[in-house]
Design an enzyme around this catalytic site. Structure first.
Site, PDB file in Angstrom:
ATOM      1  N   CYS A  50      -8.362   2.056  -9.465  1.00  0.00           N
ATOM      2  CA  CYS A  50      -8.637   2.257  -8.038  1.00  0.00           C
ATOM      3  C   CYS A  50      -8.547   0.967  -7.241  1.00  0.00           C
ATOM      4  CB  CYS A  50      -9.981   2.955  -7.827  1.00  0.00           C
ATOM      5  SG  CYS A  50     -11.442   2.043  -8.398  1.00  0.00           S
TER       6      CYS A  50
ATOM      7  N   HIS B 171     -16.048   3.135  -7.197  1.00  0.00           N
ATOM      8  CA  HIS B 171     -14.726   3.683  -6.889  1.00  0.00           C
ATOM      9  C   HIS B 171     -14.344   3.309  -5.462  1.00  0.00           C
ATOM     10  CE1 HIS B 171     -11.250   6.213  -7.409  1.00  0.00           C
ATOM     11  NE2 HIS B 171     -11.540   6.916  -6.330  1.00  0.00           N
TER      12      HIS B 171
ATOM     13  N   HIS C 233      -5.963   7.481  -3.623  1.00  0.00           N
ATOM     14  CA  HIS C 233      -6.717   6.708  -4.611  1.00  0.00           C
ATOM     15  C   HIS C 233      -6.156   6.943  -6.003  1.00  0.00           C
ATOM     16  CE1 HIS C 233      -9.670  10.130  -5.840  1.00  0.00           C
ATOM     17  NE2 HIS C 233      -8.641  10.651  -5.226  1.00  0.00           N
TER      18      HIS C 233
END
Length: 194
Positions: free
Chosen positions: A101, A152, A164
């Protein structure tokens, strides 16, 4: 499926569109200044936009968003990604070339001339905090981690959609995070990199 099958297209503003298609099973993205012509060339007449990204693609956020969108379908690789693009990861990502990510957001923003660390917690501290109601294309969205560093990060596109690299076994994708009970529950904040 032929090399000319378009799955969907995204209008990015400033007259640009990204065509998301399939080339022998591999995701591909093409950028065009004439979305109507490109769409009509590649897909049946029922082609319709899925996501519209407002704003000028010449802004840093627009450049970062366009760079991230070109990576749709790239495999997730834990520890993967650099300012040059997808890389082999580390640990469980060592056998896969792709992005995690923070590697995806690091890469996308590097295309706009902004240097970010390759760690979600570092990126959370690199820029100005932005309220949810003031999001712009390219802003970084952070999730999870309780009271510690977020776990994240995604890059905001428009209309509640982010791009993402979700997790091992998955690929870079778009997600409607504002309507997701999961992502809304673990949302930590947004940052506009400087």
């Amino acid at each position: 499926m032929t090399a000319h099958t378009c799955l969907r297209w995204l209008t990015l503003g400033g007259g640009l569109a990204v065509i998301l298609g399939t080339l022998t099973g591999t995701a591909a993205a093409t950028v065009s200044e004439d979305p109507g012509a490109l769409c009509s060339t590649l897909v049946p007449p029922d082609c319709s936009p899925v996501v519209k990204i407002k704003g000028d693609l010449r802004t840093k956020g627009g450049i970062a968003a366009a760079a991230a969108l070109r990576q749709l379908g790239t495999p997730f690789s834990w520890g993967g990604g650099s300012s040059s693009g997808p890389t082999r990861g580390v640990g469980m990502g060592a056998l896969t070339t792709g992005f995690d990510c923070s590697g995806l957001t690091l890469y996308a923003w590097s295309r706009a001339g902004v240097r970010l660390g390759h760690y979600t917690g570092a990126q959370f501290r690199q820029g100005r905090r932005v309220p949810l109601g003031d999001l712009r294309t390219g802003d970084l969205l952070f999730f999870g981690g309780g009271s510690g560093d977020p776990t994240h990060v995604g890059l905001y596109l428009h209309g509640g959609v982010m791009i993402h690299a979700p997790k091992t076994g998955d690929v870079v994708r778009t997600t409607q995070f504002l309507n997701s009970p999961y992502y809304r529950a673990v949302f930590r904040g947004a940052v506009r990199p400087a």
